[in-house]
Design an enzyme around this catalytic site. Sequence first.
Site, PDB file in Angstrom:
ATOM      1  N   HIS A  46     -21.480  10.342  23.998  1.00  0.00           N
ATOM      2  CA  HIS A  46     -20.412   9.594  24.177  1.00  0.00           C
ATOM      3  C   HIS A  46     -20.486   8.264  23.231  1.00  0.00           C
ATOM      4  CE1 HIS A  46     -17.716  12.426  26.413  1.00  0.00           C
ATOM      5  NE2 HIS A  46     -18.947  12.840  26.609  1.00  0.00           N
ATOM      6  N   SER A 173     -26.704  22.880  29.547  1.00  0.00           N
ATOM      7  CA  SER A 173     -27.588  23.678  30.510  1.00  0.00           C
ATOM      8  C   SER A 173     -27.672  23.027  31.913  1.00  0.00           C
ATOM      9  CB  SER A 173     -29.082  23.790  29.933  1.00  0.00           C
ATOM     10  OG  SER A 173     -30.001  24.054  31.075  1.00  0.00           O
ATOM     11  N   ASP A 230     -32.991  23.807  30.214  1.00  0.00           N
ATOM     12  CA  ASP A 230     -33.767  24.875  29.728  1.00  0.00           C
ATOM     13  C   ASP A 230     -32.842  25.699  28.913  1.00  0.00           C
ATOM     14  OD1 ASP A 230     -31.970  26.276  31.530  1.00  0.00           O
ATOM     15  OD2 ASP A 230     -33.592  26.417  33.047  1.00  0.00           O
TER      16      ASP A 230
END
Length: 303
Positions: A46, A173, A230
């Site tokens: 951001h 993830s 991952d």
Amino acid sequence: MGMSELQFNYYAQSCPKAEEIIKQQVVQLYYKHGNTAVSWVRNLFHDCAVKSCDASLLLETVTGVASEQASERSFGMRNFKYVSTIKAALEAECPLKVSCADIVALSAREGIVMLGGPRIPIKTGRRDSRVSYLAEVEKFIPNHNDSIATALSVFNSIGIDDEGVVALYGAHSVGRVHCANLVHRLYPTVDPTLNPVYAEYLKGRCPTPDPDPDAVVYARNDRETPMILDNNYYKNIINHKGLLIVDQQLASDPRTTPFVQKMAADNSYFHEQFSRAIALLSENNPLTGDQGEVRKDCRYVNI
């Protein structure tokens, strides 16, 4: 100006323990509040995607400054107060030497390690902005409803190629999605691109079509390894378990599908591309040399 003025170990003379202090603080905060590690990664996106890696994100609203944190794109962001914890430790060691922009970059690097991701070489020497870019945020941070085409063009415009963009989305993830950002895929009818069994689970997490944005109802991005960075994300989107529209489109758009499939099959390839893309993002258009300033308090410009 530009990328060339960032360098490795910028603080070797002026504050030799700077990077170690940031690492120690990130580790301590992780063991008290694990979700801080996710916040540091999101802060990098951001801050750096909007104009420059210049800690403009951290400025709070005061006279003359409208905080970027007020943007709808910043919905759900948290843990900003702990940036001040890291900054205080640095100020105690070497006052007014280490920029808030470098804290954003280096805390993200350490957060990625705490989340089981790769250790990424990050250059330093960024300076802090004296202005906030609230009006620009929506131009540079893709919306959860935006198409993959929009996301690719936004990231391509700051020098990240399609392969790098696919890797950056792997940050999904970890962390969570607020129900407010996904109920449109569940109600009134379930989005046909969503795995129907998974949709039932998501309805359990988000039982109403109009969740209270203040109630913090959410679903985890990755149920299997929710706090490990991952390649499960890619396996999930191939199986139609992406939470956001852009996640699902990543798995079906011809420009991105080959990379998605390769990352789903090979975690080390994902980590390699994620490292490359994070380094590129962290070097987007920094303020260097005598541009900007080194803020004393990351929340306010110096007086």
